[in-house]
Design a protein around this motif. Structure first.
Motif, PDB file in Angstrom:
ATOM      1  N   ASP A 114       0.837  -1.208   0.000  1.00 34.02           N
ATOM      2  CA  ASP A 114       0.000   0.000   0.000  1.00 34.02           C
ATOM      3  C   ASP A 114       0.871   1.257   0.000  1.00 34.02           C
ATOM      4  O   ASP A 114       0.564   2.241  -0.689  1.00 34.02           O
ATOM      5  N   ALA A 115       1.950   1.221   0.788  1.00 34.51           N
ATOM      6  CA  ALA A 115       2.860   2.371   0.838  1.00 34.51           C
ATOM      7  C   ALA A 115       3.515   2.595  -0.520  1.00 34.51           C
ATOM      8  O   ALA A 115       3.642   3.731  -0.990  1.00 34.51           O
ATOM      9  N   ALA A 116       3.923   1.501  -1.160  1.00 36.45           N
ATOM     10  CA  ALA A 116       4.534   1.608  -2.488  1.00 36.45           C
ATOM     11  C   ALA A 116       3.541   2.154  -3.502  1.00 36.45           C
ATOM     12  O   ALA A 116       3.883   3.009  -4.332  1.00 36.45           O
ATOM     13  N   ALA A 117       2.306   1.693  -3.430  1.00 33.59           N
ATOM     14  CA  ALA A 117       1.267   2.180  -4.353  1.00 33.59           C
ATOM     15  C   ALA A 117       0.982   3.653  -4.106  1.00 33.59           C
ATOM     16  O   ALA A 117       0.787   4.429  -5.050  1.00 33.59           O
ATOM     17  N   ALA A 118       0.957   4.061  -2.838  1.00 35.83           N
ATOM     18  CA  ALA A 118       0.644   5.445  -2.493  1.00 35.83           C
ATOM     19  C   ALA A 118       1.683   6.411  -3.050  1.00 35.83           C
ATOM     20  O   ALA A 118       1.332   7.442  -3.644  1.00 35.83           O
ATOM     21  N   VAL A 119       2.976   6.092  -2.875  1.00 34.90           N
ATOM     22  CA  VAL A 119       4.004   7.014  -3.369  1.00 34.90           C
ATOM     23  C   VAL A 119       4.054   7.004  -4.897  1.00 34.90           C
ATOM     24  O   VAL A 119       4.403   8.018  -5.520  1.00 34.90           O
ATOM     25  N   SER A 120       3.692   5.874  -5.513  1.00 35.38           N
ATOM     26  CA  SER A 120       3.656   5.835  -6.978  1.00 35.38           C
ATOM     27  C   SER A 120       2.513   6.695  -7.512  1.00 35.38           C
ATOM     28  O   SER A 120       2.650   7.346  -8.556  1.00 35.38           O
ATOM     29  N   LEU A 196       8.053  -1.657   8.368  1.00 38.09           N
ATOM     30  CA  LEU A 196       9.317  -1.600   9.070  1.00 38.09           C
ATOM     31  C   LEU A 196       9.918  -0.207   8.892  1.00 38.09           C
ATOM     32  O   LEU A 196       9.475   0.573   8.041  1.00 38.09           O
ATOM     33  N   LEU A 197      10.923   0.105   9.672  1.00 37.64           N
ATOM     34  CA  LEU A 197      11.588   1.401   9.566  1.00 37.64           C
ATOM     35  C   LEU A 197      12.168   1.592   8.162  1.00 37.64           C
ATOM     36  O   LEU A 197      12.120   2.697   7.605  1.00 37.64           O
ATOM     37  N   VAL A 198      12.675   0.508   7.576  1.00 35.59           N
ATOM     38  CA  VAL A 198      13.248   0.589   6.234  1.00 35.59           C
ATOM     39  C   VAL A 198      12.174   0.945   5.207  1.00 35.59           C
ATOM     40  O   VAL A 198      12.431   1.684   4.245  1.00 35.59           O
ATOM     41  N   ASP A 199      10.958   0.448   5.410  1.00 37.72           N
ATOM     42  CA  ASP A 199       9.858   0.765   4.489  1.00 37.72           C
ATOM     43  C   ASP A 199       9.529   2.245   4.537  1.00 37.72           C
ATOM     44  O   ASP A 199       9.349   2.892   3.490  1.00 37.72           O
ATOM     45  N   MET A 200       9.446   2.778   5.737  1.00 31.33           N
ATOM     46  CA  MET A 200       9.134   4.200   5.886  1.00 31.33           C
ATOM     47  C   MET A 200      10.253   5.064   5.313  1.00 31.33           C
ATOM     48  O   MET A 200      10.002   6.127   4.725  1.00 31.33           O
TER      49      MET A 200
END
Length: 354
Positions: A114-120, A196-200
């Motif tokens: 979801d985070a990847a989709a949001a920034v894309s 995870l922190l790396v994801d953020m």
């Protein structure tokens, strides 16, 4: 089974486990799709069942292949070769969102994808807006470089170029830059729900690069509008001196340190997606970077061609090239009109001595 059963994070980028087992699905998908639409009992649940039982990477790749003949036919009928350009800022976000939708339908952990989709989507909205305000969606609008290439290589060779690259290669490229999102989807089945922190960190870095790209494009937009006004009225604005506008190209702001700061950020965005997949898979490199690599090669080639045109159009552009890096700022460098003038004096002196 539409998704592989994986037990270790390095497995999420294993071709033997995550790609090749689903190769046959790519060949079977068109027939299965046609069967659904040809039956009298066609229903949305049938399409959804096919969607969730097909590997999401296969679906994305199949859709990019499906678009190839459409881009080709439309471009040849209209003699306008910017058909892919019109969806350049849209398709990668569609593919990224596709992976997120798939995960939701399969009731898989979704925070990371979801985070990847949001920034894309954030990237897509900004770039689409910039393309729109430059007139990209106006009828007849076309990248001026296609016409120049066509004149140089001839009609027949350009048709081959259209078949192999413009309509086909670019379509697959726009799907392949999001291959890392497939790896992110698979990783969440191992790490579980939650960011995870790396994801953020990676999501934040991508969002920051989108902002950098916006700033660079806005600076160029302001300059070009000021130049157009100057050409009409012969009056410089308070933001740009007459000599800056006479130069013909922007050398201030981020453009003082990079000849293409917007392109530098653009390439870095998809490189970040790839590095995100590398970090999570605990690998130094993997196959999901094929799209990012293709993106880098394309921008190197297109920027070289654009600058070839610019250097022939603007007298000071070669000086600009000497002082400022194409993408990465030159250490201790930056545009200086004084240095440019000094170089011209030295050049004249050397000619006189000769």
């Amino acid at each position: 089974m539409a998704l592989p059963v994986l037990r270790a994070l390095p497995d999420i980028v294993s071709l033997d486990k995550t790609v090749w087992p689903y190769e046959q699905q790519l060949y079977d998908l068109p027939q299965q799709f046609l069967q659904i639409f040809s039956t009298k009992t066609f229903s949305t649940p049938d399409v959804q069942t096919l969607y969730v039982t097909t590997n999401p990477l296969v679906t994305a790749l199949a859709f990019s292949i499906f678009l190839m003949p459409i881009f080709l036919v439309v471009s040849e009928i209209n003699h306008n070769y910017s058909q892919v350009d019109r969806v350049w800022s849209i398709l990668p976000a569609v593919y990224a969102v596709h992976y997120a939708v798939y995960a939701h339908l399969r009731e898989l952990p979704t925070r990371r994808v979801d985070a990847a989709a949001a920034v894309s989507v954030f990237w897509s909205v900004r770039l689409t807006f910039n393309y729109w305000r430059k007139g990209g969606y106006q009828i007849g609008s076309e990248d001026y470089r296609w016409e120049i290439i066509q004149k140089k290589v001839g009609r027949m060779l350009f048709f081959v170029f259209n078949v192999l690259f413009i309509a086909s290669g670019q379509s697959v490229l726009l799907a392949s830059v999001t291959f890392p999102v497939y790896a992110l989807l698979l990783s969440e089945r191992i790490t579980g729900e939650g960011l995870l922190l790396v994801d953020m960190g990676f999501a934040g870095a991508i969002a920051a690069l989108v902002v950098v790209e916006f700033v660079a494009d806005q600076q160029q937009w302001n300059y070009q509008n000021a130049k157009k006004e100057y050409q009409k009225t012969a009056k410089a604005t308070q933001d740009y001196a007459a000599e800056d506008l006479d130069r013909g190209f922007i050398t201030s702001g981020l453009w003082r340190y990079s000849r293409h700061p917007n392109f530098a950020a653009e390439q870095s965005i998809w490189l970040m997606f790839y590095l995100w997949a590398c970090q999570l898979s605990q690998t130094s490199y993997n196959w999901t970077g094929v799209g990012a690599l293709g993106y880098l090669i394309l921008f190197q080639a297109s920027s070289w061609f654009t600058e070839l045109i610019s250097s022939g159009k603007y007298t000071e552009y070669k000086d600009y090239q000497k002082q400022v890096g194409m993408f990465v700022p030159t250490p201790g460098g930056g545009w200086s009109p004084v240095a440019s003038s000094q170089d011209k004096v030295k050049e004249l002196r050397s000619k006189k001595k000769a």
